[in-house]
Enzyme design. Structure first.
Site, short mmCIF file in Angstrom:
data_model
loop_
_atom_site.label_atom_id
_atom_site.label_comp_id
_atom_site.label_asym_id
_atom_site.label_seq_id
_atom_site.Cartn_x
_atom_site.Cartn_y
_atom_site.Cartn_z
N SER A 249 -16.03 7.83 7.19
CA SER A 249 -15.40 8.59 6.10
C SER A 249 -15.39 7.79 4.81
CB SER A 249 -13.96 8.94 6.47
OG SER A 249 -13.91 9.65 7.68
N1 SAH Z 1 -13.27 7.42 12.34
C1 SAH Z 1 -14.69 7.18 12.21
C2 SAH Z 1 -15.45 8.32 11.57
C3 SAH Z 1 -15.60 9.40 12.51
S1 SAH Z 1 -16.82 10.63 12.23
C4 SAH Z 1 -14.98 5.89 11.46
O1 SAH Z 1 -14.04 5.24 10.98
O2 SAH Z 1 -16.15 5.53 11.37
C5 SAH Z 1 -16.31 11.68 13.55
C6 SAH Z 1 -16.58 11.13 14.93
O3 SAH Z 1 -15.97 12.00 15.87
C7 SAH Z 1 -18.06 11.09 15.29
O4 SAH Z 1 -18.38 9.80 15.68
C8 SAH Z 1 -18.18 12.08 16.43
O5 SAH Z 1 -19.14 11.71 17.39
C9 SAH Z 1 -16.77 12.05 17.02
N2 SAH Z 1 -16.39 13.24 17.80
C10 SAH Z 1 -16.76 14.53 17.58
N3 SAH Z 1 -16.19 15.33 18.51
C11 SAH Z 1 -15.45 14.53 19.32
C12 SAH Z 1 -14.64 14.77 20.47
N4 SAH Z 1 -14.48 15.98 20.99
N5 SAH Z 1 -14.02 13.71 21.04
C13 SAH Z 1 -14.18 12.45 20.54
N6 SAH Z 1 -14.95 12.17 19.47
C14 SAH Z 1 -15.57 13.19 18.87
#
Ligand code: SAH
Length: 240
Positions: free
Chosen positions: A90
């Site tokens: 993000s």
């Molecule tokens: N917090 C992260 C950014 C996350 S982007 C950082 O600091 O880099 C969103 C993430 O959520 C992605 O990596 C994606 O694979 C994950 N995601 C999507 N659906 C999900 C689910 N049902 N359970 C766990 N993770 C999930």
């Protein structure tokens, strides 16, 4: 005599080399340190983030080490970045805002859904007592766990799995942060929030959601308020 002169010459030379090396290392680290200071003042403080603990964590956490090499030079810019597998880290401001809204304290146990790069978890780890974070993509879960371990964040546990299920074995949590967008607030996550706990999540349709703060009052009542419109990647459903 001759030998001794040689010895002291070599000792002096190696001291000089050491000092030179340390100076080079310090100078080499300097550009990222100043990029981070600028990121915090221009992107985060200027937009109203005031919590000193959040600002300190954002100033000292090496965001560039959480992103792939090919985007490393953009690590401190004012936007999200691709981290592979369709995921993004993000925008720095959004990380700061969500952290400030969650208001983690050292006595708190926090759950994160969507580990991604591990950066948000690293920020939370410096403010909360323990962080549990779930990532659905196995490769991302593994690489985030490795980055966090190598950088010495020891109170963060990463697990590969479906965030919709939460982490029942570790529940309840004082704080839950969701970094991928579910269409509706997941009931299982609200159930894993302790009384007095707070959940921060982007909720809504693909590409257009509200960042929502949910509070579970001491009597168990749940209150929710929208903060700003945001655009997160949709949360994947494990069943699909
Ligand atoms: N917090 C992260 C950014 C996350 S982007 C950082 O600091 O880099 C969103 C993430 O959520 C992605 O990596 C994606 O694979 C994950 N995601 C999507 N659906 C999900 C689910 N049902 N359970 C766990 N993770 C999930």
């Amino acid at each position: 005599m001759q030998h001794r002169r040689h010895d002291s010459f070599f000792r002096l030379a190696s001291c000089l080399i050491l000092v030179l090396r340390m100076t080079t290392l310090l100078i080499a680290d300097d550009p990222v340190t100043s990029q981070r200071q600028r990121m915090v003042s221009a992107q985060i403080q200027s937009r109203g983030i005031r919590n000193p603990d959040v600002l300190r964590a954002m100033r000292i956490t090496p965001r560039h080490l959480f992103v792939p090499l090919d985007v490393r030079s953009f690590a401190y810019e004012d936007h999200p970045l691709p981290i592979g597998f369709g995921a993004t880290i993000s925008q720095p401001y959004i990380v700061a805002l969500m952290t400030e809204l969650l208001a983690p304290a050292k006595s708190h146990r926090v759950l994160e859904i969507g580990t991604g790069s591990g950066y948000q978890a690293a920020i939370l780890g410096q403010l909360a007592g323990a962080v549990y974070t779930i990532e659905i993509v196995p490769e991302l879960a593994q690489s985030a766990a490795r980055t966090l371990r190598e950088l010495g964040y020891s109170n963060i546990t990463v697990r590969q799995g479906d965030g919709y299920q939460g982490w029942p074995e570790q529940a309840p949590f004082d704080g839950i942060i969701v970094t991928a967008a579910p269409p509706e607030l997941p009931e299982k996550l609200i159930a894993q929030l302790s009384k007095g706990g707070r959940l921060v999540a982007p909720v809504g349709a693909i590409w257009s959601q509200d960042l929502v703060v949910v509070e579970k009052k001491l009597d168990g009542k749940v209150e929710r308020r929208p903060v700003i419109p945001v655009s997160f990647l949709p949360m994947k459903s494990a069943a699909k």
